[in-house]
Motif scaffolding. Sequence first.
Motif, mmCIF file in Angstrom:
data_model
loop_
_atom_site.group_PDB
_atom_site.id
_atom_site.type_symbol
_atom_site.label_atom_id
_atom_site.label_comp_id
_atom_site.label_asym_id
_atom_site.label_seq_id
_atom_site.Cartn_x
_atom_site.Cartn_y
_atom_site.Cartn_z
ATOM 1 N N ILE A 166 2.996 41.305 -114.820
ATOM 2 C CA ILE A 166 3.025 40.083 -115.087
ATOM 3 C C ILE A 166 2.046 39.257 -115.623
ATOM 4 O O ILE A 166 0.822 39.610 -115.604
ATOM 5 C CB ILE A 166 3.198 39.357 -113.661
ATOM 6 N N ASP A 192 9.315 31.337 -112.621
ATOM 7 C CA ASP A 192 10.094 30.330 -113.504
ATOM 8 C C ASP A 192 9.373 28.991 -113.377
ATOM 9 O O ASP A 192 9.192 28.371 -112.259
ATOM 10 C CB ASP A 192 11.530 30.099 -113.224
ATOM 11 N N SER A 195 7.584 42.067 -116.446
ATOM 12 C CA SER A 195 8.303 43.279 -117.398
ATOM 13 C C SER A 195 8.026 44.424 -116.585
ATOM 14 O O SER A 195 7.149 44.485 -116.222
ATOM 15 C CB SER A 195 7.938 43.143 -118.784
ATOM 16 N N ASP A 211 4.060 35.230 -119.891
ATOM 17 C CA ASP A 211 5.244 35.330 -120.563
ATOM 18 C C ASP A 211 6.378 35.810 -119.398
ATOM 19 O O ASP A 211 7.678 35.785 -119.738
ATOM 20 C CB ASP A 211 5.302 36.521 -121.673
ATOM 21 N N GLY A 212 5.828 36.167 -118.233
ATOM 22 C CA GLY A 212 6.848 36.516 -116.860
ATOM 23 C C GLY A 212 6.410 37.870 -116.699
ATOM 24 O O GLY A 212 5.547 38.436 -117.007
ATOM 25 N N ASN A 244 10.578 37.185 -112.029
ATOM 26 C CA ASN A 244 10.538 36.394 -113.078
ATOM 27 C C ASN A 244 11.642 35.001 -112.467
ATOM 28 O O ASN A 244 11.189 33.882 -112.917
ATOM 29 C CB ASN A 244 11.812 36.809 -114.357
ATOM 30 N N GLU A 245 12.384 34.949 -111.560
ATOM 31 C CA GLU A 245 13.006 33.938 -110.966
ATOM 32 C C GLU A 245 11.921 33.347 -110.130
ATOM 33 O O GLU A 245 11.666 32.082 -110.305
ATOM 34 C CB GLU A 245 13.814 34.493 -110.184
#
Length: 96
Positions: free
Chosen positions: A37, A17, A43, A40-41, A13-14
């Motif tokens: 991935i 970004d 999870s 939305d990022g 996620n970093e």
Amino acid sequence: MSDIVNAAVAAMNEKLDGADFDGSAKFQIEGEGAVRIDSDGASASDDDADVTLTADAETFQAILDGELNSTTAFMTGKLAVDGDMGMAMKLGAVLS
């Protein structure tokens, strides 16, 4: 969920970004779980994706840390790719 998967979700996620990733990809970390991935990022999820990349935890960590290029990992048999190779390449560019 394993600590490795949780740490991978945070790290990805970093890296993602502000990135424009318009598909879906899944990292299957052998013996640990999966990280999915999409736009939305990242999870912790084993849902279907456009491409699935499979590696052991050590290889996955080396790719995330920038110590191992994902293309090199694939060419040396440390990373398996199943699905849309173009999406895998796009993800590699976003994560580098």
